[in-house]
Design a protein around this motif. Structure first.
Motif, PDB file in Angstrom:
ATOM      1  N   TYR A 274       0.826  -1.206   0.000  1.00 56.30           N
ATOM      2  CA  TYR A 274       0.000   0.000   0.000  1.00 56.30           C
ATOM      3  C   TYR A 274       0.860   1.256   0.000  1.00 56.30           C
ATOM      4  CZ  TYR A 274      -4.318  -2.565   1.050  1.00 56.30           C
ATOM      5  OH  TYR A 274      -5.415  -3.399   0.994  1.00 56.30           O
ATOM      6  N   VAL A 275       0.418   2.253  -0.760  1.00 58.90           N
ATOM      7  CA  VAL A 275       1.041   3.575  -0.766  1.00 58.90           C
ATOM      8  C   VAL A 275      -0.057   4.602  -0.526  1.00 58.90           C
ATOM      9  CG1 VAL A 275       2.313   5.280  -2.111  1.00 58.90           C
ATOM     10  CG2 VAL A 275       2.844   2.840  -2.376  1.00 58.90           C
ATOM     11  N   ASN A 276       0.163   5.500   0.426  1.00 58.66           N
ATOM     12  CA  ASN A 276      -0.841   6.518   0.734  1.00 58.66           C
ATOM     13  C   ASN A 276      -1.044   7.455  -0.451  1.00 58.66           C
ATOM     14  OD1 ASN A 276      -1.203   5.495   3.306  1.00 58.66           O
ATOM     15  ND2 ASN A 276       0.252   6.912   4.240  1.00 58.66           N
ATOM     16  N   LEU A 277      -2.262   7.939  -0.610  1.00 57.78           N
ATOM     17  CA  LEU A 277      -2.563   8.845  -1.708  1.00 57.78           C
ATOM     18  C   LEU A 277      -1.778  10.143  -1.555  1.00 57.78           C
ATOM     19  CD1 LEU A 277      -6.440   8.537  -2.220  1.00 57.78           C
ATOM     20  CD2 LEU A 277      -4.584   7.145  -3.183  1.00 57.78           C
ATOM     21  N   TRP A 284      -7.779   8.681  -7.321  1.00 62.86           N
ATOM     22  CA  TRP A 284      -6.854   7.799  -6.632  1.00 62.86           C
ATOM     23  C   TRP A 284      -5.443   8.139  -7.139  1.00 62.86           C
ATOM     24  CZ3 TRP A 284      -8.670   4.765  -2.748  1.00 62.86           C
ATOM     25  CH2 TRP A 284     -10.047   4.517  -2.717  1.00 62.86           C
ATOM     26  N   LEU A 286      -1.381   8.583  -6.840  1.00 65.45           N
ATOM     27  CA  LEU A 286      -0.122   8.174  -6.219  1.00 65.45           C
ATOM     28  C   LEU A 286       1.037   8.928  -6.863  1.00 65.45           C
ATOM     29  CD1 LEU A 286      -0.461   4.266  -6.059  1.00 65.45           C
ATOM     30  CD2 LEU A 286      -1.041   5.942  -4.293  1.00 65.45           C
ATOM     31  N   TYR A 307       2.511  13.175  -9.981  1.00 67.29           N
ATOM     32  CA  TYR A 307       1.184  12.702  -9.590  1.00 67.29           C
ATOM     33  C   TYR A 307       0.559  11.861 -10.693  1.00 67.29           C
ATOM     34  CZ  TYR A 307       1.170  15.816  -5.516  1.00 67.29           C
ATOM     35  OH  TYR A 307       1.457  16.430  -4.329  1.00 67.29           O
ATOM     36  N   PHE A 359       5.791   3.570  -7.034  1.00 72.08           N
ATOM     37  CA  PHE A 359       5.006   4.676  -6.492  1.00 72.08           C
ATOM     38  C   PHE A 359       5.400   4.964  -5.041  1.00 72.08           C
ATOM     39  CE2 PHE A 359       2.610   2.454  -9.737  1.00 72.08           C
ATOM     40  CZ  PHE A 359       2.230   3.484 -10.578  1.00 72.08           C
ATOM     41  N   SER A 417      -5.430   4.972   0.321  1.00 73.60           N
ATOM     42  CA  SER A 417      -4.232   4.449  -0.328  1.00 73.60           C
ATOM     43  C   SER A 417      -4.622   3.511  -1.459  1.00 73.60           C
ATOM     44  CB  SER A 417      -3.360   3.697   0.696  1.00 73.60           C
ATOM     45  OG  SER A 417      -4.137   2.733   1.399  1.00 73.60           O
TER      46      SER A 417
END
Length: 492
Positions: A274-277, A284, A286, A307, A359, A417
């Motif tokens: 998972y990668v936070n937004l 969505w 990343l 982005y 990302f 995320s």
């Protein structure tokens, strides 16, 4: 949010998917039990792209680029300690050689099913209405008089595309999907649809981004289910199959699955990364932190240039011209496209190109089979990365199915995320499976009922540059035209 990769192919002759609606039957008062998750298989329809001329591919490529730019406008709790609810999976259809993936939902009382594009790059639900006056034949249309729970919101609804418009009104009714139900979901009923904008068996679009970018201002179907605690976990996940550039592909093929409230462990291995937004509450988004081509790193973008909107409704990958140029610079023999292929690049077909993206977490590779959009001549192929010139406040990168077919993707509401995981052998075995049967849709007969307020955000009477969907393509006997979504104004 929107560009279709093999879009132009063949909506002509698409057969109505048998029982694709997945219309629920029987009582809707019961709640689906936890742990009985269902999966919505994606079905893909494939074009006979090997027979396209260079001119046809050129028309298609030009429309893809223009539609993405129109779409983005060019302007500017995890559930821990909460009672377990339910999970569901929707079998979905993949159209036109990996160009779009659609599922089914049901509207009204009694429920009637409709096929809708599944789009993490927009946030509105709309379907063609029974009074649709243009080019809506052969697809299911919504008739307000057929539902005893229908309510007209008495607000106009208008969607503009690069190649046409859809207009009608906002309404409210019961919407069901994969065993879940929202009792008073706001959605658009479109009575005027430009020719070619919808092609059977697709009747509309389901946006899976956040309420803040909804043209209607209404809470999206998925977001209501999350905030009202209907899901075991605040996640939805995609597995997309690949049939791109294969011969003998049928009009409709199994396309994967869309899971709601859980991640299907049979479809991935290892952990979900998972990668936070980078930006919360809209698309969505990343940050792209690294790019490599043929195992050679190039300078990564930074700031706003990094982005990327993770968009199931877009077929290809679009990015800033300087970075796209740098990617192809690493491929000997590549060259900028001309005429309709302006913004794209060609490269030698005997070169297997692997591009990898990160990302902020793991690095994920794109298969050479997905990087190759199509073969133009015996020796010349077109890449699936193109120059994205939307500008303004739109994300600099749009990362669509060219990338997403290579990972199991999970969209998590809280913490906000996106996660990716390695596809399992079970998932990979579905790529290009010529013997797989087209699945039936799976809207359950005992949905989990959630009562939504259906309220809209204040002051959202005008909007611009909001993208609505992957692109609704169609072919004429003379040329391929692609309609891709770009919402310019919804409550006029």
């Amino acid at each position: 949010m929107l560009v279709q990769s093999l879009s132009a192919v063949a909506f002509l002759g698409l057969a109505q998917l048998a029982d694709a609606s997945g219309s629920p039957s029987g009582s809707t008062s019961h709640r689906r039990t936890a742990g009985g998750g269902q999966t919505m298989n994606l079905v893909r329809s494939a074009p006979n792209s090997n027979q396209w001329s260079t001119q046809q591919w050129g028309h298609w490529a030009k429309a893809q680029k223009s539609s993405l730019e129109a779409k983005y406008g060019g302007a500017g709790a995890s559930g821990t300690g909460v009672k377990k609810r339910a999970t569901g999976t929707n079998y979905i259809i993949n159209q036109v050689g990996d160009s779009s993936y659609f599922g089914s939902l049901a509207i009204g009382t009694p429920p009637i099913s409709y096929n809708v594009l599944l789009d993490t790059g927009s946030a509105d639900l709309w379907v063609a209405g029974s009074n649709c006056t243009t080019d809506c034949s052969g697809m299911a249309t919504f008739n307000p008089s057929s539902s005893s729970t229908f309510h007209n919101e008495s607000s106009s609804f208008s969607v503009s595309y690069g190649s046409g418009q859809a207009a009608g009104f906002l309404s409210q009714d019961v919407v069901q999907m994969a065993g879940f139900e929202v009792q008073n979901q706001i959605f658009g009923v479109c009575e005027q649809v430009s020719s070619g904008l919808l092609t059977e068996p697709v009747s509309g679009l389901l946006g899976l981004a956040f309420q803040s970018i909804a043209s209607s201002g209404a809470p999206p179907f998925w977001e209501t289910l999350v905030t009202e605690g209907a899901w075991d976990e605040p996640v939805m996940a995609f597995h997309l199959t690949r049939y791109l550039n294969l011969s003998g592909v049928q009009t409709l093929e199994p396309g994967g699955s869309f899971s709601m409230g859980f991640a299907n462990t049979s479809l991935y291995t290892g952990d979900i990364d998972y990668v936070n937004l980078a930006v919360t509450g809209s698309y969505w988004i990343l940050p792209i932190t690294s790019i490599s081509v043929q195992n050679q790193s190039i300078n990564a973008p930074s700031g706003d240039q990094a982005y990327a909107a993770i968009d199931t409704g877009t077929t290809l990958v679009g990015g800033p011209s300087s970075f796209i140029a740098e990617i192809f610079k690493q491929i000997p023999g590549s060259a900028p496209g001309k005429d309709d292929f302006k913004g794209y690049y060609t490269y030698p077909c005997d070169t297997n190109v692997t591009v990898a993206l990160s990302f902020g977490g793991r690095t994920w590779s794109i298969s050479p089979a997905d990087f190759r959009l199509t073969r133009l001549t015996k020796n010349e192929c077109v890449g699936a990365f193109f120059e994205n010139a939307v500008g303004g406040r739109a994300p600099a990168w749009i990362v669509g199915d060219t990338f997403l077919k290579n990972v199991y993707s999970v969209f998590r509401y809280s913490p906000a995320s996106v996660g990716f995981a390695e596809l399992s052998a079970v998932a990979l075995a579905q790529n290009g499976d010529a013997n797989a049967a087209v699945p039936s849709a799976t809207i359950g007969s005992s949905p989990s009922s959630v009562s939504a307020t259906g309220s809209m955000l204040p002051g959202r009477h005008k909007c611009a540059g909001i993208k609505i969907g992957r692109g609704l393509l169609y072919a004429t006997t003379v040329s391929l035209l692609i309609m891709i979504a770009s919402v310019h104004c919804v409550l006029l």
